[in-house]
Motif scaffolding. Structure first.
Motif, PDB file in Angstrom:
ATOM      1  N   MET A  39     -18.183 -18.314 -24.228  1.00  0.00           N
ATOM      2  CA  MET A  39     -17.148 -17.472 -24.828  1.00  0.00           C
ATOM      3  C   MET A  39     -16.963 -17.899 -26.271  1.00  0.00           C
ATOM      4  O   MET A  39     -17.093 -19.087 -26.590  1.00  0.00           O
ATOM      5  N   PRO A  40     -16.658 -16.963 -27.174  1.00  0.00           N
ATOM      6  CA  PRO A  40     -16.498 -17.332 -28.584  1.00  0.00           C
ATOM      7  C   PRO A  40     -15.354 -18.318 -28.799  1.00  0.00           C
ATOM      8  O   PRO A  40     -14.395 -18.369 -28.028  1.00  0.00           O
ATOM      9  N   GLU A  41     -15.463 -19.083 -29.882  1.00  0.00           N
ATOM     10  CA  GLU A  41     -14.407 -20.011 -30.273  1.00  0.00           C
ATOM     11  C   GLU A  41     -13.096 -19.252 -30.450  1.00  0.00           C
ATOM     12  O   GLU A  41     -13.079 -18.121 -30.906  1.00  0.00           O
ATOM     13  N   LYS A  42     -12.006 -19.848 -30.084  1.00  0.00           N
ATOM     14  CA  LYS A  42     -10.637 -19.333 -30.173  1.00  0.00           C
ATOM     15  C   LYS A  42     -10.285 -18.375 -29.038  1.00  0.00           C
ATOM     16  O   LYS A  42      -9.123 -18.017 -28.880  1.00  0.00           O
ATOM     17  N   PHE A  43     -11.259 -17.943 -28.262  1.00  0.00           N
ATOM     18  CA  PHE A  43     -10.953 -17.076 -27.134  1.00  0.00           C
ATOM     19  C   PHE A  43     -10.630 -17.877 -25.879  1.00  0.00           C
ATOM     20  O   PHE A  43      -9.921 -17.393 -25.001  1.00  0.00           O
ATOM     21  N   THR A  44     -11.156 -19.085 -25.769  1.00  0.00           N
ATOM     22  CA  THR A  44     -10.983 -19.837 -24.528  1.00  0.00           C
ATOM     23  C   THR A  44      -9.533 -20.244 -24.304  1.00  0.00           C
ATOM     24  O   THR A  44      -9.075 -20.299 -23.161  1.00  0.00           O
ATOM     25  N   ALA A  45      -8.786 -20.520 -25.369  1.00  0.00           N
ATOM     26  CA  ALA A  45      -7.374 -20.900 -25.201  1.00  0.00           C
ATOM     27  C   ALA A  45      -6.575 -19.749 -24.604  1.00  0.00           C
ATOM     28  O   ALA A  45      -5.793 -19.944 -23.665  1.00  0.00           O
ATOM     29  N   ALA A  46      -6.775 -18.537 -25.135  1.00  0.00           N
ATOM     30  CA  ALA A  46      -6.059 -17.376 -24.594  1.00  0.00           C
ATOM     31  C   ALA A  46      -6.514 -17.063 -23.176  1.00  0.00           C
ATOM     32  O   ALA A  46      -5.707 -16.673 -22.320  1.00  0.00           O
ATOM     33  N   PHE A  47      -7.798 -17.245 -22.927  1.00  0.00           N
ATOM     34  CA  PHE A  47      -8.333 -17.001 -21.580  1.00  0.00           C
ATOM     35  C   PHE A  47      -7.704 -17.969 -20.581  1.00  0.00           C
ATOM     36  O   PHE A  47      -7.251 -17.575 -19.500  1.00  0.00           O
ATOM     37  N   ALA A  48      -7.657 -19.249 -20.941  1.00  0.00           N
ATOM     38  CA  ALA A  48      -7.065 -20.249 -20.047  1.00  0.00           C
ATOM     39  C   ALA A  48      -5.582 -19.980 -19.829  1.00  0.00           C
ATOM     40  O   ALA A  48      -5.070 -20.093 -18.705  1.00  0.00           O
TER      41      ALA A  48
ATOM     42  N   GLU B 254      -3.173 -25.172 -12.035  1.00  0.00           N
ATOM     43  CA  GLU B 254      -2.977 -25.312 -13.470  1.00  0.00           C
ATOM     44  C   GLU B 254      -4.309 -25.056 -14.171  1.00  0.00           C
ATOM     45  O   GLU B 254      -5.322 -25.663 -13.837  1.00  0.00           O
ATOM     46  N   VAL B 255      -4.310 -24.143 -15.147  1.00  0.00           N
ATOM     47  CA  VAL B 255      -5.518 -23.835 -15.911  1.00  0.00           C
ATOM     48  C   VAL B 255      -5.221 -24.087 -17.381  1.00  0.00           C
ATOM     49  O   VAL B 255      -4.233 -23.593 -17.917  1.00  0.00           O
ATOM     50  N   LYS B 256      -6.066 -24.864 -18.046  1.00  0.00           N
ATOM     51  CA  LYS B 256      -5.846 -25.138 -19.458  1.00  0.00           C
ATOM     52  C   LYS B 256      -7.172 -25.308 -20.187  1.00  0.00           C
ATOM     53  O   LYS B 256      -8.178 -25.671 -19.579  1.00  0.00           O
ATOM     54  N   GLU B 257      -7.165 -25.000 -21.477  1.00  0.00           N
ATOM     55  CA  GLU B 257      -8.319 -25.315 -22.314  1.00  0.00           C
ATOM     56  C   GLU B 257      -8.390 -26.837 -22.459  1.00  0.00           C
ATOM     57  O   GLU B 257      -7.389 -27.490 -22.755  1.00  0.00           O
ATOM     58  N   ALA B 258      -9.566 -27.392 -22.226  1.00  0.00           N
ATOM     59  CA  ALA B 258      -9.714 -28.841 -22.226  1.00  0.00           C
ATOM     60  C   ALA B 258      -9.531 -29.422 -23.619  1.00  0.00           C
ATOM     61  O   ALA B 258      -9.958 -28.842 -24.620  1.00  0.00           O
ATOM     62  N   ARG B 259      -8.898 -30.598 -23.647  1.00  0.00           N
ATOM     63  CA  ARG B 259      -8.802 -31.404 -24.854  1.00  0.00           C
ATOM     64  C   ARG B 259      -9.448 -32.758 -24.576  1.00  0.00           C
ATOM     65  O   ARG B 259      -9.501 -33.201 -23.427  1.00  0.00           O
ATOM     66  N   ASP B 260      -9.923 -33.381 -25.630  1.00  0.00           N
ATOM     67  CA  ASP B 260     -10.591 -34.667 -25.464  1.00  0.00           C
ATOM     68  C   ASP B 260      -9.684 -35.655 -24.732  1.00  0.00           C
ATOM     69  O   ASP B 260      -8.494 -35.784 -25.040  1.00  0.00           O
ATOM     70  N   ASN B 261     -10.243 -36.322 -23.723  1.00  0.00           N
ATOM     71  CA  ASN B 261      -9.565 -37.331 -22.901  1.00  0.00           C
ATOM     72  C   ASN B 261      -8.590 -36.747 -21.884  1.00  0.00           C
ATOM     73  O   ASN B 261      -7.846 -37.510 -21.259  1.00  0.00           O
ATOM     74  N   ASP B 262      -8.571 -35.437 -21.680  1.00  0.00           N
ATOM     75  CA  ASP B 262      -7.757 -34.863 -20.611  1.00  0.00           C
ATOM     76  C   ASP B 262      -8.157 -35.478 -19.272  1.00  0.00           C
ATOM     77  O   ASP B 262      -9.356 -35.630 -18.974  1.00  0.00           O
ATOM     78  N   ARG B 263      -7.170 -35.803 -18.441  1.00  0.00           N
ATOM     79  CA  ARG B 263      -7.438 -36.317 -17.119  1.00  0.00           C
ATOM     80  C   ARG B 263      -7.963 -35.205 -16.206  1.00  0.00           C
ATOM     81  O   ARG B 263      -7.571 -34.039 -16.307  1.00  0.00           O
ATOM     82  N   VAL B 264      -8.855 -35.555 -15.312  1.00  0.00           N
ATOM     83  CA  VAL B 264      -9.396 -34.648 -14.302  1.00  0.00           C
ATOM     84  C   VAL B 264      -8.606 -34.907 -13.021  1.00  0.00           C
ATOM     85  O   VAL B 264      -8.739 -35.950 -12.396  1.00  0.00           O
ATOM     86  N   LEU B 265      -7.748 -33.928 -12.648  1.00  0.00           N
ATOM     87  CA  LEU B 265      -6.783 -34.116 -11.573  1.00  0.00           C
ATOM     88  C   LEU B 265      -6.872 -33.008 -10.538  1.00  0.00           C
ATOM     89  O   LEU B 265      -7.243 -31.863 -10.865  1.00  0.00           O
TER      90      LEU B 265
END
Length: 362
Positions: A206-215, A225-236
């Motif tokens: 998916m193009p850049e900047k679209f994934t945040a709105a999609f999530a 819970e659905v979120k755009e990943a950020r560096d060091n996000d925990r996998v829960l």
């Protein structure tokens, strides 16, 4: 026979540029242009196109309304060509959920130069859309409630503070890769999952900047819970992390805990994020505690990574041809012997839930 295309956009400049670009390709033929869907319907009544290139914000009838009408009455592959803006991107995502085959993001300024620079991407999008399974593009009804997940201890809902419980809670992980047709398919799967489910890592081309709105949109319609990943996000447990457009996402392990690394780097298989990058990292750090699922999409990204997951002891799945919009990535995985199972879209949510306890069963 060339692929026939109808262009629907309220900007005369955009219509002119799009037509010039598409007609550069000898296998594409623009059979008509229109300033809005109502004018287009009159023209299409005389000759129906193989693919429609559609704007979203137009007078008289907006693109999303037209797309829903089209998919309900006469499903036809549609490539959305939409202005890239915060509100526009959300509208474009709604359009893809309604059944669009692909999306080309366009800026508000410098349209002519942008479209000419994106000519190859647009031509390839139209070619891919022409091969799409239109029946799989139809919006699906809200799925029936998923079967009850296996019995769990309280650790699956609220992990205990000591490290051993935390390790058990985060040990299993599901890695899912998809491309063309994936936005609609992901909504179908994730909205069927209960709040208690394995952690899920997703690469959707998916193009850049679209994934945040999609999530964000998925988070609104899903129990998980659905979120755009950020560096060091925990996998829960109960969390779905979607790789941001323009960045790779990798699974990492620190002691008993998983987290993700979001990083820049070269395109892999012409994609960033790449499914192969995610799957390779899951093979290395998840091993037999992981499940890999490769879904609808053009090309072969993810097929080799899925084979690495299988070789590392993971359980692996490919989506079947009948339920794919484009049977490219799963087909290549099957050819490589990377998929232990081939399943329909309707079964993938159940597969995810079944694999909560699959590690102890294998």
């Amino acid at each position: 026979m060339p692929i026939s295309v109808m262009i629907i956009d309220d900007s005369a400049v955009v219509r002119q540029v799009l037509q010039a670009i598409l007609e550069q390709a000898p296998d594409l033929q623009v059979i008509g242009v229109a300033s809005d869907p109502l004018f287009a319907l009159d023209k299409m009544a005389r000759q129906w196109p193989d693919v429609i290139v559609l704007d979203v914000e137009m007078p008289r009838m907006d693109g999303v309304t037209f797309l829903r009408k089209l998919m309900a009455e006469r499903p036809t592959p549609v490539v959305i060509c939409s202005t890239l803006a915060e509100t526009g991107s959300e509208t474009a995502l709604l359009a893809m959920a309604a059944g669009a085959a692909d999306i080309i993001a366009k800026p508000k300024a410098g349209l002519r130069d942008f479209l000419q620079q994106s000519a190859a991407e647009l031509i390839q999008a139209v070619r891919t859309a022409a091969r799409a399974n239109v029946n799989a593009l139809r919006p699906r009804t809200r799925p029936a409630p998923a079967p009850a997940p296996p019995r769990h201890s309280a650790d699956a809902v609220l992990p205990a503070a000591h490290s051993h419980a935390m390790a058990r809670t985060t040990e299993r992980v599901v890695a899912l890769g998809t491309s063309t047709g994936g936005t609609q398919a992901l909504e179908h799967i994730l909205s069927a999952l209960p709040r208690v489910c394995p952690p899920i890592l997703v690469v959707q081309h998916m193009p850049e900047k679209f994934t945040a709105a999609f999530a964000e949109r998925l988070n609104q319609v899903c129990a998980v819970e659905v979120k755009e990943a950020r560096d060091n996000d925990r996998v829960l447990a109960g969390r779905v992390l979607i790789a941001p457009g323009g960045r790779h996402m990798l699974l990492k392990r620190s002691g008993a805990q998983y987290h993700v690394q979001v990083t820049d780097g070269p395109h892999v298989n012409r994609h960033k994020p790449s499914v192969d990058v995610l799957f390779r990292s899951v093979a290395r750090y998840g091993g037999r505690n992981a499940t890999g699922i490769l879904m609808t999409g053009m090309g072969d990204d993810g097929a080799r990574g899925l084979k690495e997951m299988l070789d590392a002891g993971a359980d692996t799945y490919a989506q079947d041809e009948a339920s794919c919009v484009v049977f490219g990535m799963p087909k290549e995985a099957i050819r490589l012997g990377a998929a232990r199972h081939v399943v329909s879209l309707e079964r993938i949510a159940q597969v995810i839930l079944q694999n909560q306890t699959a590690v102890t069963a294998r």
